[in-house]
Design an enzyme around this catalytic site. Structure first.
Site, mmCIF file in Angstrom:
data_model
loop_
_atom_site.group_PDB
_atom_site.id
_atom_site.type_symbol
_atom_site.label_atom_id
_atom_site.label_comp_id
_atom_site.label_asym_id
_atom_site.label_seq_id
_atom_site.Cartn_x
_atom_site.Cartn_y
_atom_site.Cartn_z
ATOM 1 N N LYS A 132 0.840 -1.214 0.000
ATOM 2 C CA LYS A 132 0.000 0.000 0.000
ATOM 3 C C LYS A 132 0.874 1.263 0.000
ATOM 4 O O LYS A 132 0.678 2.160 -0.808
ATOM 5 C CB LYS A 132 -0.923 0.014 1.226
ATOM 6 C CG LYS A 132 -1.900 -1.149 1.285
ATOM 7 C CD LYS A 132 -2.823 -1.054 2.476
ATOM 8 C CE LYS A 132 -2.129 -1.130 3.827
ATOM 9 N NZ LYS A 132 -1.448 -2.419 4.106
ATOM 10 N N ARG B 112 -10.282 0.958 8.612
ATOM 11 C CA ARG B 112 -9.872 -0.425 8.841
ATOM 12 C C ARG B 112 -10.942 -1.249 9.543
ATOM 13 O O ARG B 112 -10.716 -2.415 9.845
ATOM 14 C CB ARG B 112 -8.621 -0.441 9.726
ATOM 15 C CG ARG B 112 -7.341 -0.569 8.946
ATOM 16 C CD ARG B 112 -6.231 -0.392 9.954
ATOM 17 N NE ARG B 112 -5.107 -1.228 9.678
ATOM 18 C CZ ARG B 112 -4.009 -0.791 9.053
ATOM 19 N NH1 ARG B 112 -3.938 0.425 8.599
ATOM 20 N NH2 ARG B 112 -2.991 -1.602 8.904
ATOM 21 N N ARG C 19 -1.403 -9.034 12.930
ATOM 22 C CA ARG C 19 -1.932 -7.989 12.036
ATOM 23 C C ARG C 19 -2.748 -8.609 10.910
ATOM 24 O O ARG C 19 -3.786 -8.077 10.508
ATOM 25 C CB ARG C 19 -0.774 -7.152 11.469
ATOM 26 C CG ARG C 19 -0.215 -6.169 12.495
ATOM 27 C CD ARG C 19 1.203 -5.713 12.191
ATOM 28 N NE ARG C 19 1.370 -5.123 10.888
ATOM 29 C CZ ARG C 19 2.550 -4.960 10.291
ATOM 30 N NH1 ARG C 19 3.663 -5.352 10.878
ATOM 31 N NH2 ARG C 19 2.617 -4.398 9.107
ATOM 32 N N ARG D 192 11.570 -5.549 4.704
ATOM 33 C CA ARG D 192 11.305 -4.110 4.540
ATOM 34 C C ARG D 192 12.251 -3.250 5.384
ATOM 35 O O ARG D 192 12.559 -3.574 6.518
ATOM 36 C CB ARG D 192 9.871 -3.786 4.955
ATOM 37 C CG ARG D 192 9.633 -2.273 4.990
ATOM 38 C CD ARG D 192 8.217 -1.873 5.133
ATOM 39 N NE ARG D 192 7.538 -2.549 6.210
ATOM 40 C CZ ARG D 192 6.215 -2.604 6.312
ATOM 41 N NH1 ARG D 192 5.452 -2.044 5.399
ATOM 42 N NH2 ARG D 192 5.661 -3.242 7.316
ATOM 43 N N ARG E 44 10.706 -1.726 11.125
ATOM 44 C CA ARG E 44 9.612 -1.392 12.044
ATOM 45 C C ARG E 44 9.522 -2.411 13.181
ATOM 46 O O ARG E 44 9.694 -3.608 12.958
ATOM 47 C CB ARG E 44 8.282 -1.362 11.273
ATOM 48 C CG ARG E 44 8.000 -0.006 10.690
ATOM 49 C CD ARG E 44 6.849 0.017 9.739
ATOM 50 N NE ARG E 44 5.643 -0.683 10.176
ATOM 51 C CZ ARG E 44 4.531 -0.736 9.446
ATOM 52 N NH1 ARG E 44 4.480 -0.133 8.268
ATOM 53 N NH2 ARG E 44 3.477 -1.384 9.874
HETATM 54 P P1 AP5 Z 1 4.749 -1.597 1.879
HETATM 55 O O1 AP5 Z 1 4.434 -0.720 0.719
HETATM 56 O O2 AP5 Z 1 5.475 -1.012 3.031
HETATM 57 O O3 AP5 Z 1 3.429 -2.388 2.353
HETATM 58 P P2 AP5 Z 1 2.145 -1.883 3.130
HETATM 59 O O4 AP5 Z 1 0.957 -2.513 2.499
HETATM 60 O O5 AP5 Z 1 2.150 -0.406 3.264
HETATM 61 O O6 AP5 Z 1 2.384 -2.613 4.519
HETATM 62 P P3 AP5 Z 1 2.215 -2.085 6.005
HETATM 63 O O7 AP5 Z 1 2.949 -3.056 6.895
HETATM 64 O O8 AP5 Z 1 2.614 -0.643 6.105
HETATM 65 O O9 AP5 Z 1 0.690 -2.245 6.222
HETATM 66 P P4 AP5 Z 1 -0.072 -2.236 7.535
HETATM 67 O O10 AP5 Z 1 -1.448 -2.025 7.063
HETATM 68 O O11 AP5 Z 1 0.155 -3.426 8.376
HETATM 69 O O12 AP5 Z 1 0.637 -1.066 8.372
HETATM 70 P P5 AP5 Z 1 0.219 0.419 8.735
HETATM 71 O O13 AP5 Z 1 1.440 1.231 8.822
HETATM 72 O O14 AP5 Z 1 -0.892 0.877 7.898
HETATM 73 O O15 AP5 Z 1 5.588 -2.824 1.276
HETATM 74 C C1 AP5 Z 1 6.099 -3.849 2.136
HETATM 75 C C2 AP5 Z 1 7.485 -4.305 1.604
HETATM 76 O O16 AP5 Z 1 7.305 -4.935 0.350
HETATM 77 C C3 AP5 Z 1 8.474 -3.159 1.376
HETATM 78 O O17 AP5 Z 1 9.760 -3.587 1.757
HETATM 79 C C4 AP5 Z 1 8.432 -2.911 -0.128
HETATM 80 O O18 AP5 Z 1 9.666 -2.451 -0.636
HETATM 81 C C5 AP5 Z 1 8.084 -4.309 -0.658
HETATM 82 N N1 AP5 Z 1 7.265 -4.277 -1.867
HETATM 83 C C6 AP5 Z 1 6.187 -3.486 -2.108
HETATM 84 N N2 AP5 Z 1 5.671 -3.752 -3.340
HETATM 85 C C7 AP5 Z 1 6.440 -4.745 -3.854
HETATM 86 C C8 AP5 Z 1 6.423 -5.463 -5.095
HETATM 87 N N3 AP5 Z 1 5.491 -5.230 -6.024
HETATM 88 N N4 AP5 Z 1 7.360 -6.427 -5.287
HETATM 89 C C9 AP5 Z 1 8.304 -6.683 -4.350
HETATM 90 N N5 AP5 Z 1 8.385 -6.026 -3.163
HETATM 91 C C10 AP5 Z 1 7.460 -5.069 -2.926
HETATM 92 O O19 AP5 Z 1 -0.378 0.202 10.207
HETATM 93 C C11 AP5 Z 1 0.483 -0.177 11.261
HETATM 94 C C12 AP5 Z 1 -0.316 -0.260 12.539
HETATM 95 O O20 AP5 Z 1 -0.849 1.036 12.865
HETATM 96 C C13 AP5 Z 1 -1.548 -1.189 12.510
HETATM 97 O O21 AP5 Z 1 -1.213 -2.532 12.768
HETATM 98 C C14 AP5 Z 1 -2.395 -0.573 13.617
HETATM 99 O O22 AP5 Z 1 -1.924 -0.943 14.883
HETATM 100 C C15 AP5 Z 1 -2.142 0.919 13.431
HETATM 101 N N6 AP5 Z 1 -3.110 1.510 12.514
HETATM 102 C C16 AP5 Z 1 -2.880 2.044 11.271
HETATM 103 N N7 AP5 Z 1 -4.020 2.471 10.713
HETATM 104 C C17 AP5 Z 1 -5.015 2.225 11.604
HETATM 105 C C18 AP5 Z 1 -6.404 2.420 11.606
HETATM 106 N N8 AP5 Z 1 -7.036 2.956 10.544
HETATM 107 N N9 AP5 Z 1 -7.102 2.035 12.693
HETATM 108 C C19 AP5 Z 1 -6.515 1.521 13.776
HETATM 109 N N10 AP5 Z 1 -5.179 1.274 13.827
HETATM 110 C C20 AP5 Z 1 -4.438 1.625 12.771
HETATM 111 MG MG MG Z 2 2.295 0.938 4.845
#
Ligand code: AP5
Ligand code: MG
Length: 225
Positions: free
Chosen positions: A13, A88, A172, A127, A161
């Site tokens: 994402k 979410r 997660r 990552r 992270r």
């Molecule tokens: P990346 O682009 O970083 O993936 P992502 O989908 O953004 O993954 P996240 O871990 O950030 O998602 P998440 O939803 O768990 O975390 P968030 O920060 O939102 O890519 C991942 C890796 O793959 C990278 O190394 C990249 O280089 C590689 N990659 C990407 N595309 C690729 C491809 N095509 N081919 C090969 N490699 C590739 O949330 C974290 C925490 O915050 C949650 O668990 C929760 O506790 C809290 N939180 C956030 N939002 C909310 C909400 N709305 N409500 C309540 N709690 C929340």
């Molecule tokens: Mg992310």
């Protein structure tokens, strides 16, 4: 345009959001990044968020919705926005509806990134993020920096992270299945969702995303970061 990006942890994402937002000249708003900013600044909100993030659980709705409400009042969102990681759960989706309805606005599209769990674990394990700018995302194998541990874009230190440990990632994923998948169903019923495969190269996924929002002809050539 007002777009949501939904998908399991590690689907890509953030990686896609940066590119799409730059292409569409709209802000990329990631609740995860906003929380990590608070954590780094040592705010009270950051301390609350940290406990939940480290456990792989959702941050409480009242906190999350408050953060989003504040962010969506900033002037840069007048042209639209790309939401990454919000809503979410159904309560957050309802809150977003209310925020948009207050300004007589609607969502244009929901992009659902689909990926196999095995790939999620590999992507997250490798990552690395930049300490200076969280939008600079690398992977030790799939998109390695030129110098290990150093951001190609700004020279910042790369780090892993704390919620990227395997047990937390499993939690997660479970939260995604039990709470977030129903958000996709909700928007599906409104005809807003396009599901695209998140497999393949970053550039390929980007082209799928641009096609899905009717921007497929535009040149998506500059996707270097
Ligand atoms: P990346 O682009 O970083 O993936 P992502 O989908 O953004 O993954 P996240 O871990 O950030 O998602 P998440 O939803 O768990 O975390 P968030 O920060 O939102 O890519 C991942 C890796 O793959 C990278 O190394 C990249 O280089 C590689 N990659 C990407 N595309 C690729 C491809 N095509 N081919 C090969 N490699 C590739 O949330 C974290 C925490 O915050 C949650 O668990 C929760 O506790 C809290 N939180 C956030 N939002 C909310 C909400 N709305 N409500 C309540 N709690 C929340
Ligand atoms: Mg992310």
């Amino acid at each position: 345009m007002r777009i949501l990006l939904i998908g399991p942890p590690g689907a890509g994402k953030g990686t896609q959001a940066v590119r799409l937002a730059a292409h569409l000249s709209i802000p990329h708003i990631s609740t995860g990044d906003l929380f990590r900013e608070h954590i780094d600044q040592g705010t009270e909100l950051g301390r609350t968020a940290r406990t939940h993030i480290h456990a792989g659980l959702l941050v409480p709705d009242e906190v999350t919705i408050g953060v989003i409400k504040e962010r969506l009042t900033r002037p840069d969102t007048e042209r639209g926005f790309l939401l990454d990681g919000f809503p979410r759960n159904l309560a957050q989706a309802q809150a977003l509806d209310g925020i948009l309805a207050d300004s007589e606005l609607r969502l244009d599209a929901v992009l659902d990134l689909a990926i196999a769990e095995g790939q999620v674990v590999r992507r997250i394990a490798g990552r690395r993020l930049c300490r200076q700018d969280r939008e600079h995302i690398f992977h030790v194998d799939y998109s390695p920096p030129q110098e290990a541990g150093v951001c190609d874009v700004c020279g910042g230190e790369l780090y892993q992270r704390e919620d990227d440990r395997e047990a937390t990632v499993r939690q997660r994923l479970e939260v995604y299945r039990t709470e977030t998948a129903s958000v996709v169903d909700l928007y599906q019923a409104q005809g807003l969702v396009t599901t695209i495969s998140a497999h393949g190269r970053v550039q390929e996924v980007l082209h799928r995303a641009l096609d899905a929002i009717g921007q497929g002809q535009a040149d998506a050539a500059d996707t270097s970061m």
